[in-house]
Design a protein around this motif. Structure first.
Motif, PDB file in Angstrom:
ATOM      1  N   GLY A  84      -3.445   1.876   6.095  1.00  0.00           N
ATOM      2  CA  GLY A  84      -3.985   2.070   4.758  1.00  0.00           C
ATOM      3  C   GLY A  84      -3.408   3.337   4.159  1.00  0.00           C
ATOM      4  O   GLY A  84      -2.899   4.204   4.876  1.00  0.00           O
ATOM      5  N   GLN A  85      -3.471   3.430   2.824  1.00  0.00           N
ATOM      6  CA  GLN A  85      -2.937   4.622   2.169  1.00  0.00           C
ATOM      7  C   GLN A  85      -3.729   4.919   0.904  1.00  0.00           C
ATOM      8  O   GLN A  85      -4.382   4.033   0.327  1.00  0.00           O
ATOM      9  N   HIS A  86      -3.646   6.170   0.492  1.00  0.00           N
ATOM     10  CA  HIS A  86      -4.475   6.618  -0.633  1.00  0.00           C
ATOM     11  C   HIS A  86      -3.754   7.756  -1.359  1.00  0.00           C
ATOM     12  O   HIS A  86      -3.390   8.751  -0.743  1.00  0.00           O
ATOM     13  N   GLN A  87      -3.544   7.565  -2.639  1.00  0.00           N
ATOM     14  CA  GLN A  87      -2.989   8.637  -3.470  1.00  0.00           C
ATOM     15  C   GLN A  87      -4.152   9.253  -4.247  1.00  0.00           C
ATOM     16  O   GLN A  87      -4.873   8.543  -4.957  1.00  0.00           O
ATOM     17  N   GLN A  88      -4.312  10.566  -4.086  1.00  0.00           N
ATOM     18  CA  GLN A  88      -5.531  11.203  -4.595  1.00  0.00           C
ATOM     19  C   GLN A  88      -5.223  12.534  -5.283  1.00  0.00           C
ATOM     20  O   GLN A  88      -4.434  13.332  -4.775  1.00  0.00           O
ATOM     21  N   TRP A  97     -11.689  13.243  -1.734  1.00  0.00           N
ATOM     22  CA  TRP A  97     -11.686  12.419  -0.510  1.00  0.00           C
ATOM     23  C   TRP A  97     -10.388  11.633  -0.444  1.00  0.00           C
ATOM     24  O   TRP A  97      -9.949  11.069  -1.443  1.00  0.00           O
ATOM     25  N   VAL A  99      -9.120   8.536   1.568  1.00  0.00           N
ATOM     26  CA  VAL A  99      -9.739   7.519   2.411  1.00  0.00           C
ATOM     27  C   VAL A  99      -8.822   6.295   2.546  1.00  0.00           C
ATOM     28  O   VAL A  99      -9.038   5.276   1.887  1.00  0.00           O
ATOM     29  N   PRO A 100      -7.809   6.387   3.380  1.00  0.00           N
ATOM     30  CA  PRO A 100      -7.004   5.187   3.636  1.00  0.00           C
ATOM     31  C   PRO A 100      -7.727   4.204   4.550  1.00  0.00           C
ATOM     32  O   PRO A 100      -7.293   3.071   4.700  1.00  0.00           O
ATOM     33  N   PHE A 105     -10.741   9.504   7.852  1.00  0.00           N
ATOM     34  CA  PHE A 105     -10.466   9.925   6.470  1.00  0.00           C
ATOM     35  C   PHE A 105     -10.599  11.438   6.350  1.00  0.00           C
ATOM     36  O   PHE A 105     -11.011  12.120   7.294  1.00  0.00           O
TER      37      PHE A 105
ATOM     38  N   GLY B 174      -7.516  -0.730   7.147  1.00  0.00           N
ATOM     39  CA  GLY B 174      -7.177   0.235   6.114  1.00  0.00           C
ATOM     40  C   GLY B 174      -7.371  -0.349   4.735  1.00  0.00           C
ATOM     41  O   GLY B 174      -7.559  -1.549   4.563  1.00  0.00           O
ATOM     42  N   ILE B 175      -7.327   0.533   3.759  1.00  0.00           N
ATOM     43  CA  ILE B 175      -7.386   0.106   2.359  1.00  0.00           C
ATOM     44  C   ILE B 175      -6.259   0.804   1.620  1.00  0.00           C
ATOM     45  O   ILE B 175      -5.704   1.802   2.098  1.00  0.00           O
ATOM     46  N   SER B 176      -5.932   0.246   0.480  1.00  0.00           N
ATOM     47  CA  SER B 176      -4.872   0.832  -0.325  1.00  0.00           C
ATOM     48  C   SER B 176      -5.471   1.302  -1.640  1.00  0.00           C
ATOM     49  O   SER B 176      -5.830   0.488  -2.495  1.00  0.00           O
ATOM     50  N   VAL B 177      -5.608   2.632  -1.741  1.00  0.00           N
ATOM     51  CA  VAL B 177      -6.274   3.222  -2.899  1.00  0.00           C
ATOM     52  C   VAL B 177      -5.223   3.710  -3.887  1.00  0.00           C
ATOM     53  O   VAL B 177      -4.338   4.500  -3.533  1.00  0.00           O
ATOM     54  N   SER B 180      -8.732   6.926  -8.347  1.00  0.00           N
ATOM     55  CA  SER B 180     -10.131   7.279  -8.062  1.00  0.00           C
ATOM     56  C   SER B 180     -10.751   7.911  -9.289  1.00  0.00           C
ATOM     57  O   SER B 180     -10.051   8.450 -10.160  1.00  0.00           O
ATOM     58  N   LEU B 191     -13.277   4.646  -5.563  1.00  0.00           N
ATOM     59  CA  LEU B 191     -11.882   4.368  -5.256  1.00  0.00           C
ATOM     60  C   LEU B 191     -11.525   2.964  -5.738  1.00  0.00           C
ATOM     61  O   LEU B 191     -12.285   2.015  -5.514  1.00  0.00           O
TER      62      LEU B 191
END
Lengths: 166, 219
Positions: A84-88, A97, A99-100, A105, B174-177, B180, B191
């Motif tokens: 998983g990935q998260h751009q924040q 936060w 959170v991938p 996280f 996993g998740i793909s965010v 946000s 998210l």
């Protein structure tokens, strides 16, 4: 009662959010919170057994270069899979936060811009309801942070955090 | 011009160094050679004049002091020679001790230590090349954090060892965010995925632990 208040507020916010999920898109806030920059975070599964891979199709940003090759220099595994990935955004006044995954996280608090570029951060790595490590760090653009997390199956979970260039 | 041997004989005659045979022969030559005789008379007159104006013996001024200084100098030269024959290590130790006795040594040493300290501290505070971990704290028992920069990977590493393993049968997903939104009033962050659909809402409970609300079951 005080202890229950955030939970109640969260439930109200969540109920409203998901109730309106299929309705018209929500308008963005009128004033966007100030930010110090933007990070990319990813949860990665490292293993030597290809049959253990989950088949995720997540790809790292192209500007990061050959991420798997870089990970292999540090972690003695053959296969690396982005789960998983998260751009924040890194908020100046509020916590952020990354959170991938709900399993592993990050919470980030900005400590302001660093001298000679980058951002000073207070990091907390969380696993469910347990904080694994608290760190004060300086993130430089383009210089990733590899966090070696817990073992899983015959491999290991790795968290990658990168401050993106403006 | 007289040959050198003649000058030499003239001087020996003047100083009275000739034996009887040599003296007789030289005086015979003086009778036969008026030029030589004239030169001999001139030299004898000059020598007599000098003797009349100088004492027969001259005393060395402060002779005792002069002699003692010569003896001291000779003793010093002997000591220097002995020291040079000693080992190099001993010489270095002597040199170092001599340096330490210098009055400016303490000040110079303090300055040198300060410069070394600044150089040592510099990579921790002014390194512009890569990310840094300044400090780490692991609340869990038996958990240790170590950090370093891997030049080959060009990455900073925070390695957590001693963590409890995640059970193999637990499903990690996993998740793909992609976006946000934060609501500061309730300290909640929502998210969203690439399509703009909300994935989950995260906030904190009363003791600061994260709270998740999601519209999809976990795993």
């Amino acid at each position: 009662m005080k202890a229950l208040l955030p939970t109640l507020l969260l439930l109200i916010a969540g109920t409203n959010l998901f109730a309106q999920e299929k309705a018209a898109p929500q308008p963005l806030p009128a004033v966007k919170p100030a930010t110090e920059g933007k990070v990319w975070g990813a949860l990665i599964f490292a293993t030597n057994d290809a049959s253990q891979l989950l088949g995720s199709q997540e790809k790292a940003p192209a500007h990061l270069g050959p991420l798997n090759d870089r990970l292999a220099k540090v972690f003695a595994f053959k296969h690396f899979e982005i789960l998983g990935q998260h751009q924040q955004d890194i908020f100046r006044e509020y916590e952020s936060w990354v959170v991938p995954s709900r399993d592993l996280f990050l919470k980030i608090d900005s400590n302001g811009p660093a001298d000679n570029g980058g951002v000073k951060l207070h990091l907390q790595v969380w696993r469910d309801q347990q904080v694994l490590v608290k760190s004060d760090a300086v993130l430089r653009p383009g210089s990733p942070l590899f966090i070696g997390g817990p073992k899983w199956k015959d491999g290991r979970l790795i968290f990658v955090l990168l401050l993106e260039r403006k | 011009m007289k040959p050198p041997s003649e000058d030499h004989d003239l001087i020996r005659w003047l100083d009275g160094e000739m034996n009887d045979t040599e003296l007789a022969a030289f005086e015979a030559r003086l009778k036969d050679d008026p030029v030589l005789a004239k030169e001999a008379d001139d030299l004898r007159a000059l020598s007599a004049g000098i003797r009349d104006h100088l004492p027969a013996e001259m005393k060395v001024p402060h002779a005792d002091f002069f002699n003692s200084q010569i003896q001291v100098r000779i003793a010093q030269m002997d000591l220097d020679e002995i020291r040079q024959k000693q080992t190099g290590a001993t010489s270095l130790a002597d040199s170092f001790l001599a340096w330490m006795r210098k009055p400016w040594f303490a000040t110079a040493g303090a300055v040198a230590l300060a410069v070394l300290g600044l150089v040592w501290m510099r990579p921790h505070t002014q390194d512009t090349a890569h990310s840094l971990i300044l400090s780490s704290y692991t609340p869990g028992l038996g958990v240790e954090a170590s950090t370093y920069h891997d030049n080959e990977a060009d990455a900073t590493v925070l390695m957590l060892d001693g963590l409890e393993e995640v059970p193999a049968d637990r499903k990690i997903s996993g998740i793909s965010v992609h976006r946000s939104e934060t609501e500061p009033e309730i300290a909640a962050t929502t998210l969203f995925d690439a399509a703009g659909s909300p994935l989950l809402v995260i906030s904190r409970d009363a003791v600061g632990h994260p709270l998740f609300l999601t519209n999809t079951p976990r795993g």
